[in-house]
Design a protein around this motif. Structure first.
Motif, mmCIF file in Angstrom:
data_model
loop_
_atom_site.group_PDB
_atom_site.id
_atom_site.type_symbol
_atom_site.label_atom_id
_atom_site.label_comp_id
_atom_site.label_asym_id
_atom_site.label_seq_id
_atom_site.Cartn_x
_atom_site.Cartn_y
_atom_site.Cartn_z
ATOM 1 N N VAL A 1 0.843 -1.195 0.000
ATOM 2 C CA VAL A 1 0.000 0.000 0.000
ATOM 3 C C VAL A 1 0.884 1.253 0.000
ATOM 4 C CG1 VAL A 1 -1.627 1.355 1.380
ATOM 5 C CG2 VAL A 1 -1.995 -1.101 1.064
ATOM 6 N N CYS A 2 1.922 1.250 0.805
ATOM 7 C CA CYS A 2 2.845 2.387 0.848
ATOM 8 C C CYS A 2 3.586 2.556 -0.480
ATOM 9 C CB CYS A 2 3.843 2.216 1.991
ATOM 10 S SG CYS A 2 3.094 2.183 3.637
ATOM 11 N N VAL A 3 3.966 1.431 -1.101
ATOM 12 C CA VAL A 3 4.645 1.476 -2.402
ATOM 13 C C VAL A 3 3.748 2.131 -3.452
ATOM 14 C CG1 VAL A 3 5.659 0.094 -4.255
ATOM 15 C CG2 VAL A 3 6.024 -0.572 -1.877
ATOM 16 N N GLY A 4 2.499 1.673 -3.525
ATOM 17 C CA GLY A 4 1.572 2.241 -4.499
ATOM 18 C C GLY A 4 1.242 3.687 -4.218
ATOM 19 N N ALA A 5 1.110 4.035 -2.939
ATOM 20 C CA ALA A 5 0.767 5.419 -2.589
ATOM 21 C C ALA A 5 1.862 6.388 -3.013
ATOM 22 C CB ALA A 5 0.514 5.517 -1.085
ATOM 23 N N LEU A 6 3.126 5.972 -2.921
ATOM 24 C CA LEU A 6 4.220 6.873 -3.297
ATOM 25 C C LEU A 6 4.176 7.220 -4.776
ATOM 26 C CD1 LEU A 6 6.657 8.401 -2.213
ATOM 27 C CD2 LEU A 6 8.068 6.410 -2.759
ATOM 28 N N VAL A 7 3.936 6.236 -5.629
ATOM 29 C CA VAL A 7 3.851 6.537 -7.059
ATOM 30 C C VAL A 7 2.522 7.215 -7.397
ATOM 31 C CG1 VAL A 7 2.868 4.339 -7.860
ATOM 32 C CG2 VAL A 7 4.407 5.605 -9.351
ATOM 33 N N GLY A 8 1.483 6.969 -6.565
ATOM 34 C CA GLY A 8 0.200 7.616 -6.785
ATOM 35 C C GLY A 8 0.233 9.118 -6.600
#
Length: 312
Positions: A34-41
């Motif tokens: 979730v943190c990985v996706g949020a950073l690119v989001g």
């Protein structure tokens, strides 16, 4: 006579494969994803608009340069990550990916020129190549071969749902506080959380060893396959691998185009940033949700039927 205190030997938990057997670690890794996706989001709604409105870019190629930098770096990092797992543990590479990502939110928020934004995307590409690859690999390690589709589906669902949610959220933040720095600085929370959760995660080397022990060892020819041989096999010699590679290429190409084109297109047609964020967020959200049933079905009926249905 004094009492002797017997030394207590550390208790080693038996290594087992399976989602139920490793649910705690699996859930922890889902939170990391979730943190990985949020950073690119963070970039999905605002960065193309930053290029056009803050830095005055008029060339589409210039605006797309940040996506090109991200895509090339992520691709090369993914390639390197496969070789690096033979020398380093997955958890080490996961932590390294988070360390590389630390400057990204700050540069996006305060970078003085567009080329700083491009440089931030080089770091973001390396971050995503290591963190996303390692989280999915570690989940696959935990569940074993029988549930790989579900593990991958849950990983992609968590990541892309976070991408969509952040695209939506940053659209509303940009409407209230401007394109910079508030929407980008939210990324600091996810870098800190992702690194902290990754410190709590246990490495999955023992699970990999257990699975390898349950299967025949690779032949000498397979172990000695060069990069060129592997590339040729996955790109055109093996029909199934070629189809998977082409599907992945088209999928990521479409995603990259929507990333750069849609915010500028919608802004030219008079949509506000919040509305752009809503549209940009729906695409990865729906994409992510669809990964869960797709992954589970892949374990039951195989992967190839899905590729064939798309190609037909």
């Amino acid at each position: 006579m004094g009492h002797r205190t017997a030394a207590v030997a550390p208790v080693h938990r038996p290594v087992r494969l399976g989602l139920r057997e490793n649910w705690a670690q699996f859930t922890l890794l889902v939170a990391v994803t979730v943190c990985v996706g949020a950073l690119v989001g963070l970039e999905r709604t605002t960065v193309p608009l930053i290029g056009a409105e803050v830095f005055g870019l008029t060339s589409n190629l210039a605006v797309f340069s940040f996506i090109i930098a991200f895509g090339l770096t992520k691709a090369l990092t993914n390639l390197a990550a496969g070789a690096l797992t033979a020398r380093f543990r997955r958890r080490q590479l996961l932590l390294a990916g988070w360390l590389i990502g630390i400057p990204v939110p700050f540069v996006l928020a305060w970078g003085p020129s567009w080329w700083w934004i491009v440089a931030a995307n080089v770091l973001l590409g390396a971050n995503q190549g290591l963190t996303w690859s390692m989280t999915v690999n570690m989940k696959i390690d935990l569940v074993g071969p029988a549930r790989r589709g579900l593990a991958t589906g849950l990983n992609e669902a968590a990541g892309y749902a976070a991408v969509g949610a952040m695209a939506l959220f940053t659209g509303y933040l940009a409407t209230a506080h401007g394109l910079r720095p508030a929407p980008e600085l939210i990324g600091v929370i996810f870098v800190v959380a992702g690194f902290g959760l990754s410190l709590l995660a246990r490495d999955t080397a023992a699970h990999v060893a257990l699975e390898l022990a349950q299967h025949p060892a690779p032949t000498g020819e397979e172990r000695k396959a060069s990069f060129a041989t592997t590339f040729a096999r996955t790109s055109w010699r093996d029909r199934s691998l070629r189809g998977a590679s082409q599907a992945g290429l088209v999928n990521n190409l479409n995603d990259g185009l929507t990333w750069g084109v849609f915010p500028l297109l919608f802004a030219d047609h008079g949509l506000g940033i919040a509305a752009i964020g809503l549209i940009k967020g729906l695409y990865p959200l729906l994409w992510g949700i669809g990964q869960i049933p797709a992954g589970q079905l892949a374990d039951r009926i195989g992967r190839k039927p899905f590729l064939n249905s798309v190609q037909e």
